[in-house]
Design an enzyme around this catalytic site. Structure first.
Site, PDB file in Angstrom:
ATOM      1  N   ILE A  56      23.534 -23.145  31.087  1.00 18.79           N
ATOM      2  CA  ILE A  56      23.539 -21.713  31.333  1.00 18.79           C
ATOM      3  C   ILE A  56      24.750 -21.419  32.210  1.00 18.79           C
ATOM      4  O   ILE A  56      25.289 -22.311  32.870  1.00 18.79           O
ATOM      5  CB  ILE A  56      22.232 -21.209  31.995  1.00 18.79           C
ATOM      6  CG1 ILE A  56      22.034 -21.823  33.389  1.00 18.79           C
ATOM      7  CG2 ILE A  56      21.038 -21.506  31.114  1.00 18.79           C
ATOM      8  CD1 ILE A  56      20.827 -21.248  34.127  1.00 18.79           C
ATOM      9  N   ASP A  57      25.195 -20.173  32.217  1.00 22.98           N
ATOM     10  CA  ASP A  57      26.402 -19.806  32.937  1.00 22.98           C
ATOM     11  C   ASP A  57      26.260 -20.025  34.436  1.00 22.98           C
ATOM     12  O   ASP A  57      25.151 -19.973  34.988  1.00 22.98           O
ATOM     13  CB  ASP A  57      26.738 -18.327  32.693  1.00 22.98           C
ATOM     14  CG  ASP A  57      27.029 -18.028  31.230  1.00 22.98           C
ATOM     15  OD1 ASP A  57      27.393 -18.963  30.506  1.00 22.98           O
ATOM     16  OD2 ASP A  57      26.881 -16.861  30.839  1.00 22.98           O
ATOM     17  N   LYS A  58      27.371 -20.235  35.076  1.00 27.41           N
ATOM     18  CA  LYS A  58      27.405 -20.417  36.535  1.00 27.41           C
ATOM     19  C   LYS A  58      26.717 -19.263  37.247  1.00 27.41           C
ATOM     20  O   LYS A  58      25.938 -19.466  38.185  1.00 27.41           O
ATOM     21  CB  LYS A  58      28.858 -20.529  36.994  1.00 27.41           C
ATOM     22  CG  LYS A  58      29.043 -20.515  38.508  1.00 27.41           C
ATOM     23  CD  LYS A  58      30.521 -20.505  38.878  1.00 27.41           C
ATOM     24  CE  LYS A  58      30.710 -20.400  40.389  1.00 27.41           C
ATOM     25  NZ  LYS A  58      32.146 -20.352  40.759  1.00 27.41           N
ATOM     26  N   HIS A 154      28.402 -17.023  27.278  1.00 27.59           N
ATOM     27  CA  HIS A 154      28.316 -15.591  27.616  1.00 27.59           C
ATOM     28  C   HIS A 154      27.768 -14.757  26.454  1.00 27.59           C
ATOM     29  O   HIS A 154      28.067 -13.568  26.348  1.00 27.59           O
ATOM     30  CB  HIS A 154      29.697 -15.039  28.012  1.00 27.59           C
ATOM     31  CG  HIS A 154      30.267 -15.663  29.237  1.00 27.59           C
ATOM     32  ND1 HIS A 154      31.556 -15.390  29.676  1.00 27.59           N
ATOM     33  CD2 HIS A 154      29.760 -16.565  30.120  1.00 27.59           C
ATOM     34  CE1 HIS A 154      31.803 -16.092  30.774  1.00 27.59           C
ATOM     35  NE2 HIS A 154      30.717 -16.814  31.055  1.00 27.59           N
TER      36      HIS A 154
END
Length: 261
Positions: A56-58, A154
């Protein structure tokens, strides 16, 4: 001031580890910042070698799943490849969608512009599908549940942007990065605006639940990740003011092994 832990453990056994990570922490190595703190390195101090099965994104908080054995890694990776794993995200967006349910099927190209954003590209993009569900509107915001069927970088943010919506406090895809302040949403607020601390000042996107087949028991398995303190503070205030609560509006994951930690 107490510093939030990098992660909490939602579940662990000999085959898998499920963590709830904070926003701002990388899940794996980043080519732009190789020295940045990483969840996998932190967690391996507690659990030993871990096999990454998804990311998952930062800036996104929430569920991250790791395998602890090569066999578990193969089994879970195959489920991801076949799109058999159900991923549910919650986000707070600016504005009010006119739909209750929307499926966005737009090809996406990661790292598609100078800001390294994911962009819609019919020529260079890869197939990407996200189901969105409106959970309720509250003041200037709306709670949305997102269920990505693919796993592009994203993806949720890019698909929402293509529909004219941006996630609150999004530093990349939103033109409005203003933090959420109680004085902005509560009509009768008598505090000192000069000293007011934001309820939320980071991306309002949370990986809420994950459902899959356990690689050893072969039984359906599902787990939820509680909101972190900042997002929980926003949820409580908006629920109090507008009687809209995403935790009661969203359907429960379908599993007899559901864990509500």
């Amino acid at each position: 001031m107490t510093v939030p832990a990098d992660y909490t453990v939602l579940y662990a056994d000999d085959a898998i580890v499920v963590l709830n990570k904070k926003s701002g922490l990388l899940v794996a190595a980043d080519r732009y910042d190789p020295l940045a703190p990483r969840l996998d390195l932190c967690a391996e101090k507690e659990f030993g070698h871990l096999y990454a099965v998804h990311r998952i994104d930062k800036d996104t908080s929430g569920i991250v799943l790791y395998a602890r054995t090569a066999a578990a890694h193969r089994h879970i990776s195959e489920q991801f490849e076949k799109r058999q794993i159900k991923k549910v995200y919650h986000c707070l967006v600016h504005g009010h969608p006119l739909w209750q349910h929307l499926t966005v099927d737009l090809t996406l190209q990661p790292d598609g512009d100078k800001r390294h954003r994911t962009v819609v590209s019919h020529r260079f993009g890869k197939p990407s599908v996200t189901d969105f569900y409106l959970m309720g509107t509250c003041g200037p915001f709306s709670w949305i549940e997102a269920r990505p069927l693919t796993g592009r970088t994203h993806q949720i943010r890019a698909h929402l942007q293509a529909q004219g919506f941006s996630i609150v406090c999004d530093p990349l895809y939103s033109g409005n990065q203003r933090p959420v302040l109680l004085s902005d949403i509560k009509r009768k607020w008598n505090g000192d605006t000069a000293k007011e601390r934001p309820l939320l000042s980071r991306l309002a996107l949370h990986a809420y639940s994950l459902s899959f087949i356990h690689p050893v028991s072969y039984e359906p398995f599902s787990v939820n990740a509680p909101y972190p303190k900042d997002l929980e503070a926003v949820r409580r205030q908006l629920a109090k003011l507008f009687t809209v609560d995403p935790l009661s509006a969203t359907p429960r994951a379908e599993s007899e092994h559901f864990l509500d930690t």
